[in-house]
Scaffold this motif. Structure first.
Motif, PDB file in Angstrom:
ATOM      1  N   ASN A  73       0.837  -1.196   0.000  1.00 42.20           N
ATOM      2  CA  ASN A  73       0.000   0.000   0.000  1.00 42.20           C
ATOM      3  C   ASN A  73       0.871   1.244   0.000  1.00 42.20           C
ATOM      4  O   ASN A  73       1.726   1.417   0.861  1.00 42.20           O
ATOM      5  CB  ASN A  73      -0.914   0.027   1.230  1.00 42.20           C
ATOM      6  N   ASN A  74       0.664   2.080  -0.989  1.00 36.30           N
ATOM      7  CA  ASN A  74       1.294   3.394  -0.979  1.00 36.30           C
ATOM      8  C   ASN A  74       0.561   4.247   0.048  1.00 36.30           C
ATOM      9  O   ASN A  74      -0.644   4.083   0.264  1.00 36.30           O
ATOM     10  CB  ASN A  74       1.192   4.030  -2.361  1.00 36.30           C
ATOM     11  N   ILE A  75       1.256   5.165   0.690  1.00 32.80           N
ATOM     12  CA  ILE A  75       0.626   6.034   1.684  1.00 32.80           C
ATOM     13  C   ILE A  75       1.098   7.465   1.500  1.00 32.80           C
ATOM     14  O   ILE A  75       2.167   7.718   0.942  1.00 32.80           O
ATOM     15  CB  ILE A  75       0.934   5.581   3.136  1.00 32.80           C
ATOM     16  N   VAL A  76       0.275   8.397   1.978  1.00 31.18           N
ATOM     17  CA  VAL A  76       0.661   9.805   1.946  1.00 31.18           C
ATOM     18  C   VAL A  76       0.042  10.512   3.140  1.00 31.18           C
ATOM     19  O   VAL A  76      -1.087  10.201   3.541  1.00 31.18           O
ATOM     20  CB  VAL A  76       0.214  10.487   0.634  1.00 31.18           C
ATOM     21  N   ASN A  77       0.794  11.435   3.703  1.00 30.66           N
ATOM     22  CA  ASN A  77       0.263  12.315   4.742  1.00 30.66           C
ATOM     23  C   ASN A  77      -0.170  13.591   4.045  1.00 30.66           C
ATOM     24  O   ASN A  77       0.655  14.401   3.632  1.00 30.66           O
ATOM     25  CB  ASN A  77       1.330  12.610   5.799  1.00 30.66           C
ATOM     26  N   TYR A  78      -1.483  13.733   3.912  1.00 30.57           N
ATOM     27  CA  TYR A  78      -2.018  14.894   3.206  1.00 30.57           C
ATOM     28  C   TYR A  78      -2.825  15.749   4.175  1.00 30.57           C
ATOM     29  O   TYR A  78      -3.841  15.317   4.698  1.00 30.57           O
ATOM     30  CB  TYR A  78      -2.904  14.446   2.035  1.00 30.57           C
ATOM     31  N   SER A  81      -3.793  14.086   7.474  1.00 32.26           N
ATOM     32  CA  SER A  81      -4.449  12.772   7.428  1.00 32.26           C
ATOM     33  C   SER A  81      -3.612  11.832   6.571  1.00 32.26           C
ATOM     34  O   SER A  81      -3.135  12.223   5.501  1.00 32.26           O
ATOM     35  CB  SER A  81      -5.860  12.885   6.838  1.00 32.26           C
ATOM     36  N   VAL A  82      -3.432  10.599   7.041  1.00 35.59           N
ATOM     37  CA  VAL A  82      -2.633   9.624   6.302  1.00 35.59           C
ATOM     38  C   VAL A  82      -3.573   8.705   5.525  1.00 35.59           C
ATOM     39  O   VAL A  82      -4.441   8.044   6.107  1.00 35.59           O
ATOM     40  CB  VAL A  82      -1.728   8.804   7.240  1.00 35.59           C
ATOM     41  N   PHE A  83      -3.387   8.663   4.205  1.00 37.21           N
ATOM     42  CA  PHE A  83      -4.247   7.876   3.320  1.00 37.21           C
ATOM     43  C   PHE A  83      -3.492   6.695   2.728  1.00 37.21           C
ATOM     44  O   PHE A  83      -2.294   6.779   2.457  1.00 37.21           O
ATOM     45  CB  PHE A  83      -4.752   8.740   2.154  1.00 37.21           C
ATOM     46  N   LYS A  84      -4.217   5.604   2.504  1.00 34.50           N
ATOM     47  CA  LYS A  84      -3.720   4.513   1.668  1.00 34.50           C
ATOM     48  C   LYS A  84      -4.012   4.888   0.222  1.00 34.50           C
ATOM     49  O   LYS A  84      -5.093   5.391  -0.094  1.00 34.50           O
ATOM     50  CB  LYS A  84      -4.434   3.198   2.012  1.00 34.50           C
ATOM     51  N   LEU A  85      -3.047   4.636  -0.648  1.00 33.22           N
ATOM     52  CA  LEU A  85      -3.181   4.983  -2.061  1.00 33.22           C
ATOM     53  C   LEU A  85      -3.166   3.725  -2.922  1.00 33.22           C
ATOM     54  O   LEU A  85      -2.609   2.703  -2.533  1.00 33.22           O
ATOM     55  CB  LEU A  85      -2.049   5.916  -2.495  1.00 33.22           C
ATOM     56  N   THR A  86      -3.776   3.831  -4.087  1.00 32.86           N
ATOM     57  CA  THR A  86      -3.833   2.675  -4.984  1.00 32.86           C
ATOM     58  C   THR A  86      -2.426   2.209  -5.356  1.00 32.86           C
ATOM     59  O   THR A  86      -1.544   3.026  -5.649  1.00 32.86           O
ATOM     60  CB  THR A  86      -4.614   3.025  -6.265  1.00 32.86           C
ATOM     61  N   PRO A  87      -2.199   0.878  -5.347  1.00 31.29           N
ATOM     62  CA  PRO A  87      -0.880   0.329  -5.670  1.00 31.29           C
ATOM     63  C   PRO A  87      -0.729   0.056  -7.170  1.00 31.29           C
ATOM     64  O   PRO A  87      -1.683   0.166  -7.936  1.00 31.29           O
ATOM     65  CB  PRO A  87      -0.871  -0.989  -4.888  1.00 31.29           C
TER      66      PRO A  87
END
Length: 201
Positions: A73-78, A81-87
């Motif tokens: 799972n790619n992740i980002v702190n935006y 809030s920390v989101f899981k991103l499409t792999p």
């Protein structure tokens, strides 16, 4: 000192009622049309803001060097809030790096997103965020702006957000929470689409 009260004659009452009826006949449809246009403009604006936030989250992920967690799972702190991103997937049409759930969600696969994930997305991507719910009974109470559902189309799951300002009334005052304008978000495509309900309120 006496005061005189002028009483309305029957003819005067008929004239006044006729004038009021004419005003209603001409003004009411225009007012309804203005309200309808305002609701359409509102959902076009909110969907545009949502699309901008999705793209901004992806750009933040690129800027951060494409961070990953376990299970690919790619992740980002935006914006806090920390989101899981499409792999990356074998499916050529699927795009990488778009938010589909919060890191705290139990959802690990973009094809298994829940209505609560959809609520979390709109609640954490947008600032200020409109109130959204995935519970239809709560949506009918009048305090929420959107009702969130999950739909599957062409093999991809998507979030659909119904604008509760345009819901319809059934008999016995029941509310149809999926009858109004809506917009959809397709995480595997990073795409947002507006769906305008053509029937007037």
């Amino acid at each position: 000192m006496s005061t005189q009260h002028k009483s309305w004659s029957f003819i005067e009452l008929i004239i006044v009622m006729a004038m009021i009826s004419l005003l209603i006949a001409f003004a009411l449809p225009r007012l309804i049309n203005i309200i309808q246009q305002a609701k359409q403009a509102a959902i076009v604006t909110i969907s545009g803001n949502f699309s901008t936030a999705v793209l901004s989250a992806r750009m933040q992920w690129e800027t951060d060097g494409r961070p990953q967690m376990a299970k690919d799972n790619n992740i980002v702190n935006y914006d806090g809030s920390v989101f899981k991103l499409t792999p990356m997937t074998a499916k050529q049409s699927a795009l990488i790096g778009y938010p589909f759930a919060l890191l705290t969600s139990n959802t690990v696969n973009v094809n298994h997103i829940t209505a609560q994930d959809c609520v979390d997305l709109i609640s954490h991507l947008l600032q200020p965020a409109p109130l959204a719910t995935a519970i239809s009974a709560d949506a009918a109470m009048g305090k929420y702006a959107f009702f969130a559902t999950v739909e599957r189309q062409y093999g991809d799951q998507r979030c659909r957000y119904y604008q509760l300002a345009t819901v319809s009334n059934y008999r016995f005052d029941a509310i149809n929470v999926i009858a109004g304008h809506s917009f959809t978000y397709i995480p595997t495509q990073g795409r947002v689409e507006v769906n305008l309900h053509q029937t007037k309120d």
